[in-house]
Enzyme design. Structure first.
Site, PDB file in Angstrom:
ATOM      1  N   SER A 100       0.831  -1.200   0.000  1.00  0.00           N
ATOM      2  CA  SER A 100       0.000   0.000   0.000  1.00  0.00           C
ATOM      3  C   SER A 100       0.874   1.262   0.000  1.00  0.00           C
ATOM      4  O   SER A 100       1.583   1.518  -0.974  1.00  0.00           O
ATOM      5  CB  SER A 100      -0.963  -0.062   1.187  1.00  0.00           C
ATOM      6  OG  SER A 100      -1.978   0.915   1.099  1.00  0.00           O
ATOM      7  N   ASP A 149     -10.807  -4.028  -4.682  1.00  0.00           N
ATOM      8  CA  ASP A 149     -10.121  -3.155  -3.737  1.00  0.00           C
ATOM      9  C   ASP A 149     -10.731  -1.747  -3.799  1.00  0.00           C
ATOM     10  O   ASP A 149     -10.632  -1.076  -4.820  1.00  0.00           O
ATOM     11  CB  ASP A 149      -8.631  -3.092  -4.085  1.00  0.00           C
ATOM     12  CG  ASP A 149      -7.793  -2.390  -3.033  1.00  0.00           C
ATOM     13  OD1 ASP A 149      -8.352  -1.565  -2.285  1.00  0.00           O
ATOM     14  OD2 ASP A 149      -6.579  -2.657  -2.966  1.00  0.00           O
ATOM     15  N   HIS A 180      -8.421  -4.832  -0.264  1.00  0.00           N
ATOM     16  CA  HIS A 180      -7.092  -4.261  -0.040  1.00  0.00           C
ATOM     17  C   HIS A 180      -6.223  -5.123   0.880  1.00  0.00           C
ATOM     18  O   HIS A 180      -5.057  -4.809   1.097  1.00  0.00           O
ATOM     19  CB  HIS A 180      -7.244  -2.849   0.551  1.00  0.00           C
ATOM     20  CG  HIS A 180      -6.040  -1.984   0.371  1.00  0.00           C
ATOM     21  ND1 HIS A 180      -5.538  -1.633  -0.870  1.00  0.00           N
ATOM     22  CD2 HIS A 180      -5.218  -1.378   1.279  1.00  0.00           C
ATOM     23  CE1 HIS A 180      -4.474  -0.854  -0.708  1.00  0.00           C
ATOM     24  NE2 HIS A 180      -4.255  -0.682   0.574  1.00  0.00           N
TER      25      HIS A 180
END
Length: 199
Positions: A100, A149, A180
């Site tokens: 991320s 996501d 995610h």
């Protein structure tokens, strides 16, 4: 940069960058699965957002602060150069792994220079659409993402993959069916992809 170095038994060094709100400890178990014998250089972001650690600022979710991203990317690359001397490790055998926010910092580095022979980006975004990418011939990138996501939509993943490939990078793209979160199937795919680059 806040970090921890764990000596391994090979010349490969995995450089770990966590997601928003994480610490330098978060990705160590993942690194142990992917490359049990590698050195580990794991970083903690020191940019705080509502008390949560990040590697660079953002204006809102999905809206990156490009000026700060540029500054922090340069700082990251300088840190890696300095770490080669401090820990006696080979810069050419560093493989960054980010999730991320951490993956976005690695992506930003790749958008600016052919900095790594292999990189693993878990759930990344396009870092900076204003840049013309360098020649990424010889760069190998693993990207994984979730089909659903909400933070990093599939269009974002496809654009990043296409842009890196257009610059000459060899990109392997893996999707899982969720959002995610990190899932074991993407970890297994990453491990198989990474194996030829370890040494």
């Amino acid at each position: 940069m806040i970090h921890q170095f764990i000596k391994g038994t090979t010349e490969t060094t995995l450089v770990l960058l966590h997601g928003t709100g994480g610490t330098e400890q978060d990705l160590i178990p993942l690194a142990r699965i992917l490359a049990p014998e590698a050195n580990i250089l794991t970083l903690r972001g020191d940019v705080l957002e509502n008390g949560m650690s990040r590697f660079f600022r953002r204006h809102a979710e999905g809206v990156l602060d490009l000026e700060d991203l540029k500054k922090q990317t340069e700082r990251f690359l300088t840190f890696l150069d300095d770490a080669t001397t401090e820990y006696g490790i080979d810069r050419d055998k560093m493989i960054p792994l980010g999730y991320s926010n951490g993956a976005n910092l690695i992506g930003s580095a790749l958008y600016r220079q052919n900095a790594f022979h292999a990189s693993l980006l878990f759930h990344p975004m396009v870092p900076d659409r204003s840049l013309t990418l360098p020649d990424l011939a010889g760069a190998n990138v693993f990207i994984s993402a979730g089909e659903r996501d909400p933070i990093c939509p599939k269009t974002e993943t496809e654009e990043l993959t296409s842009t890196l490939r257009s610059a000459g990078a060899d990109v392997e793209l893996f999707y899982h069916g969720g959002g995610h979160e990190l899932r074991m199937e993407e970890v297994e795919a990453a491990r198989a992809w990474l194996e030829p680059f370890l040494g």
